[in-house]
Design a protein around this motif. Structure first.
Motif, short mmCIF file in Angstrom:
data_model
loop_
_atom_site.label_atom_id
_atom_site.label_comp_id
_atom_site.label_asym_id
_atom_site.label_seq_id
_atom_site.Cartn_x
_atom_site.Cartn_y
_atom_site.Cartn_z
N SER A 32 10.60 -6.78 -0.09
CA SER A 32 11.41 -6.03 -1.04
C SER A 32 10.54 -5.29 -2.05
O SER A 32 9.57 -5.84 -2.56
N ASN A 33 10.92 -4.06 -2.36
CA ASN A 33 10.20 -3.26 -3.34
C ASN A 33 10.93 -3.33 -4.68
O ASN A 33 11.97 -2.71 -4.86
N GLN A 34 10.38 -4.09 -5.62
CA GLN A 34 10.89 -4.15 -6.99
C GLN A 34 9.82 -3.65 -7.97
O GLN A 34 9.73 -4.13 -9.10
N LEU A 35 9.01 -2.71 -7.49
CA LEU A 35 8.00 -2.10 -8.35
C LEU A 35 8.67 -1.17 -9.35
O LEU A 35 9.86 -0.89 -9.26
N GLU A 36 7.90 -0.65 -10.29
CA GLU A 36 8.42 0.25 -11.31
C GLU A 36 7.83 1.65 -11.10
O GLU A 36 6.96 1.84 -10.27
N HIS A 37 8.33 2.59 -11.89
CA HIS A 37 7.79 3.94 -11.97
C HIS A 37 7.84 4.68 -10.63
O HIS A 37 6.92 5.42 -10.28
N ASN A 38 8.90 4.45 -9.88
CA ASN A 38 9.14 5.19 -8.64
C ASN A 38 8.04 5.01 -7.59
O ASN A 38 7.76 5.90 -6.80
N LYS A 39 7.39 3.86 -7.58
CA LYS A 39 6.31 3.60 -6.62
C LYS A 39 6.86 3.22 -5.25
O LYS A 39 7.84 2.49 -5.15
N LEU A 40 6.19 3.73 -4.25
CA LEU A 40 6.50 3.34 -2.88
C LEU A 40 5.75 2.06 -2.53
O LEU A 40 4.71 1.77 -3.10
N LEU A 41 6.28 1.35 -1.57
CA LEU A 41 5.62 0.17 -1.03
C LEU A 41 5.36 0.43 0.44
O LEU A 41 6.28 0.70 1.21
N LYS A 42 4.09 0.41 0.81
CA LYS A 42 3.72 0.57 2.21
C LYS A 42 3.55 -0.81 2.81
O LYS A 42 2.81 -1.64 2.27
N GLY A 50 4.94 -1.18 13.36
CA GLY A 50 4.18 -0.16 12.68
C GLY A 50 4.33 -0.18 11.17
O GLY A 50 4.90 -1.10 10.59
N GLU A 51 3.84 0.87 10.54
CA GLU A 51 3.85 0.99 9.09
C GLU A 51 5.21 1.45 8.59
O GLU A 51 5.84 2.33 9.19
N GLN A 52 5.67 0.85 7.49
CA GLN A 52 6.96 1.20 6.90
C GLN A 52 6.75 1.60 5.45
O GLN A 52 5.95 0.97 4.75
N LEU A 53 7.47 2.61 4.99
CA LEU A 53 7.47 2.98 3.57
C LEU A 53 8.81 2.54 2.98
O LEU A 53 9.87 2.92 3.47
N VAL A 54 8.73 1.72 1.93
CA VAL A 54 9.93 1.14 1.32
C VAL A 54 10.06 1.69 -0.09
O VAL A 54 9.16 1.53 -0.92
N LYS A 55 11.20 2.33 -0.38
CA LYS A 55 11.46 2.87 -1.71
C LYS A 55 11.88 1.75 -2.66
O LYS A 55 12.31 0.69 -2.23
N ILE A 56 11.80 2.02 -3.96
CA ILE A 56 12.22 1.05 -4.98
C ILE A 56 13.68 0.67 -4.73
O ILE A 56 14.53 1.52 -4.49
N GLY A 57 13.92 -0.64 -4.76
CA GLY A 57 15.26 -1.16 -4.54
C GLY A 57 15.60 -1.40 -3.08
O GLY A 57 16.62 -2.01 -2.78
N ASP A 58 14.77 -0.91 -2.18
CA ASP A 58 15.02 -1.08 -0.75
C ASP A 58 14.22 -2.26 -0.21
O ASP A 58 13.31 -2.77 -0.87
N GLU A 59 14.57 -2.65 1.01
CA GLU A 59 13.90 -3.76 1.68
C GLU A 59 13.60 -3.38 3.12
O GLU A 59 14.30 -2.58 3.72
N TYR A 60 12.56 -3.98 3.63
CA TYR A 60 12.25 -3.91 5.06
C TYR A 60 12.34 -5.34 5.58
O TYR A 60 11.84 -6.26 4.94
N GLU A 61 13.01 -5.52 6.71
CA GLU A 61 13.11 -6.87 7.25
C GLU A 61 13.02 -6.85 8.76
O GLU A 61 13.31 -5.84 9.41
N ILE A 109 8.64 -10.33 -2.45
CA ILE A 109 9.07 -9.34 -3.43
C ILE A 109 7.85 -8.75 -4.12
O ILE A 109 7.08 -9.47 -4.76
N ALA A 110 7.69 -7.44 -4.00
CA ALA A 110 6.60 -6.74 -4.67
C ALA A 110 7.04 -6.35 -6.06
O ALA A 110 8.02 -5.61 -6.23
N ARG A 111 6.34 -6.87 -7.09
CA ARG A 111 6.59 -6.52 -8.48
C ARG A 111 5.27 -6.08 -9.11
O ARG A 111 4.21 -6.29 -8.54
N GLU A 112 5.34 -5.51 -10.27
CA GLU A 112 4.14 -5.00 -10.93
C GLU A 112 3.09 -6.08 -11.15
O GLU A 112 1.90 -5.82 -11.03
N ASP A 113 3.50 -7.30 -11.48
CA ASP A 113 2.53 -8.35 -11.81
C ASP A 113 2.13 -9.20 -10.61
O ASP A 113 1.40 -10.17 -10.76
N GLY A 114 2.61 -8.86 -9.42
CA GLY A 114 2.20 -9.62 -8.25
C GLY A 114 3.26 -9.65 -7.17
O GLY A 114 4.27 -8.96 -7.25
#
Length: 138
Positions: A32-42, A50-61, A109-114
């Motif tokens: 899950s991408n719970q990062l801030e500032h509109n960051k993508l999660l690869k 393969g590689e997935q790009l996950v937008k903020i608020g979205d999940e890959y499962e 869960i990806a967050r800013e602090d870890g």
């Protein structure tokens, strides 16, 4: 010839069963991408999707069945962007030894602090720092 045929059938059944128990239950890994500032999660996992790009608020499962030997294991890498995806972490996302259940739910869960981890709906705990080499002790 009859014995060879029986051995081949038995071998085929064992190989088929070792590929997973999807009919008995399916384990799931969610990233899950719970990062801030509109960051993508690869996200890259060794489940051959393969590689997935996950937008903020979205999940890959992905879901799967454990093999009968109890050795199912998946590793993943998360990179946060968009600044050249300079922060990353590699970790074991699933290991069959974590639970005896047939339908394990692992959420990362990806967050800013870890990176936080929750097993089977339990409250998430921070397990990794970004760019850290080791699992954090909780």
């Amino acid at each position: 010839m009859n014995n060879l045929f029986k051995v081949l059938i038995l071998l085929g059944l064992c190989i088929g069963l070792s590929n997973g128990f999807d009919m008995l239950g399916g384990s799931k890994v969610t990233l899950s991408n719970q990062l801030e500032h509109n960051k993508l999660l690869k996200v890259r996992c060794d489940n051959d999707e393969g590689e997935q790009l996950v937008k903020i608020g979205d999940e890959y499962e992905f879901t799967f069945g454990d093999n009968i030997f109890g050795t199912t294991r998946y590793s993943c890498t998360m990179d946060q962007g968009p600044n050249n995806f300079k922060h990353h972490q590699e970790f074991v996302a699933y290991d069959a030894s974590w639970s005896k259940a047939l339908d394990v739910r692992c959420k990362w869960i990806a967050r800013e602090d870890g990176i936080y981890f929750s097993l089977d709906g339990n409250p998430p705990l921070r397990r990794y720092e970004w760019d850290g080499a080791h699992l954090l002790k909780n």
